[in-house]
Design an enzyme around this catalytic site. Structure first.
Site, short mmCIF file in Angstrom:
data_model
loop_
_atom_site.label_atom_id
_atom_site.label_comp_id
_atom_site.label_asym_id
_atom_site.label_seq_id
_atom_site.Cartn_x
_atom_site.Cartn_y
_atom_site.Cartn_z
N PRO A 2 2.49 51.44 -109.91
CA PRO A 2 1.05 51.16 -109.73
C PRO A 2 0.61 49.97 -110.56
O PRO A 2 0.47 49.91 -111.80
CB PRO A 2 0.55 52.36 -110.39
CG PRO A 2 1.69 53.46 -110.73
CD PRO A 2 2.65 52.59 -110.63
N GLU A 3 0.62 48.92 -109.89
CA GLU A 3 -0.17 47.70 -110.36
C GLU A 3 -1.42 47.59 -109.56
O GLU A 3 -1.78 48.40 -108.94
CB GLU A 3 0.79 46.40 -110.22
CG GLU A 3 2.17 46.78 -110.89
CD GLU A 3 3.05 45.38 -110.53
OE1 GLU A 3 2.35 44.16 -110.72
OE2 GLU A 3 4.34 45.50 -110.54
N LYS A 59 -5.34 47.87 -113.83
CA LYS A 59 -4.74 49.14 -113.15
C LYS A 59 -5.68 50.49 -113.78
O LYS A 59 -5.01 51.54 -113.54
CB LYS A 59 -3.27 49.28 -113.77
CG LYS A 59 -2.58 47.91 -113.64
CD LYS A 59 -1.17 47.77 -114.42
CE LYS A 59 -0.60 46.34 -114.46
NZ LYS A 59 0.65 46.43 -115.35
N ARG A 250 12.65 43.30 -119.22
CA ARG A 250 12.44 43.99 -117.90
C ARG A 250 13.26 42.95 -116.87
O ARG A 250 13.32 41.88 -117.33
CB ARG A 250 11.28 44.22 -117.30
CG ARG A 250 9.93 43.77 -118.27
CD ARG A 250 8.63 44.48 -118.12
NE ARG A 250 8.87 45.79 -117.48
CZ ARG A 250 8.55 46.97 -117.83
NH1 ARG A 250 7.76 47.08 -118.68
NH2 ARG A 250 8.60 47.89 -117.08
#
Length: 261
Positions: A2-3, A59, A250
């Site tokens: 979810p962005e 978001k 990341r």
DNA sequence: AGTACCACCTGACGGC
DNA sequence: TGCCGTCAGGTGGTAC
């Protein structure tokens, strides 16, 4: 997952299915999903009221209730918002359910429980308190330019910093940089006007297009990086191959030929 | 100010 | 089959 594009899809789904209907009942099986909000407060804010509007900031998804409060949803890494008809089973990791007057229901599913549910009095106050920057789709070119000029570090972490720009995460930062032909480690402050213009334009195009296609990796254009996020995959746009490296802890993906630097 | 690292939480996947 | 490390798209804290 979810962005900004995903959350925009959830917002549209909520607006299309739940607005104007009384909420009959609210379930939150796991109280730890509630942030600064008791079950009682959630119930008071929703039960018997209708959702009268939705908005999204980065978001964060907010829905105004006829009682005057705002429901806030955040989806963490694995959250999603579904609308189910009476009789359709809830998914395995259902964390919150709004039962609507027509028998359908809105379900927050979140395997890893990194998202949350809250009730707040005021949307603007909430956004300010969260220290969120301007929403990535409402960011003007001069705003973006001035924000980046004031940054010392690399471009990718700047795009992902929610207090600078709200809505961009790991995947879409890579996608935007791919289309803007900028290396993730490019200095944020050092961009010339041409690059800044391209970055602004691609930010809007990527996020809007993704949202319009349901934020579904299968439905975005094949020329995007998203379906090719694998070390060694062929670049969808040229002769290069996709490279993966670690940045801010990341996985960052880019094409060394398309994105020199 | 920026970055690196850890924690939160749950699961999938590959190697042995 | 089991155990272990690694990885996952978010965020927040801490320590350099």
């Amino acid at each position: 997952m979810p962005e900004l594009p995903d959350v925009e899809v959830f917002r549209r789904r909520l607006a299309a299915t739940a607005l104007g209907q009384p909420v009959r009942r609210v379930e939150v099986p796991d109280e730890t999903m509630l942030r600064d909000t008791s079950r009682q407060r959630l119930g008071r804010a929703l039960k018997g009221n209708v959702l009268v509007g939705t908005r999204r900031h980065g978001k964060h998804l907010l829905a105004e209730t006829s009682g005057g409060g705002w429901l806030v949803l955040h989806f963490g890494m694995t959250g999603r918002l579904l609308h189910l008809q009476d009789g359709e089973p809830s998914p395995d990791h259902t964390r919150a359910v709004l039962h609507l007057a027509d028998g359908s229901r809105v379900v927050l599913d979140d395997q890893r429980r990194l998202g949350f549910v809250a009730v707040v009095d005021d949307d603007e106050a909430y956004v300010s308190a969260q220290d969120l920057g301007e929403d990535a789709l409402r960011l003007s070119y001069p705003q973006l330019r001035d924000l980046l000029r004031g940054r010392r570090g690399a471009l990718k972490p700047a795009l992902m910093d929610q207090s600078v720009i709200a809505g961009i995460g790991n995947v879409y930062s890579d996608e935007i940089l791919f289309h803007a032909r900028l290396h993730p480690r490019t200095s944020a402050a050092g961009l010339d006007e041409t690059s800044l213009r391209r970055l602004h334009r691609q930010t809007r195009r990527v996020l809007r297009t993704a949202a319009d296609r349901g934020a579904d990796p299968e439905r975005v254009p094949r020329t995007w990086l998203l379906p090719h996020r694998e070390d060694g995959a062929a670049c969808p746009r040229g002769d290069g191959s996709v490279r993966r490296f670690k940045m801010s802890g990341r996985g960052a993906f880019y094409c060394p030929l398309c994105q020199p630097g």
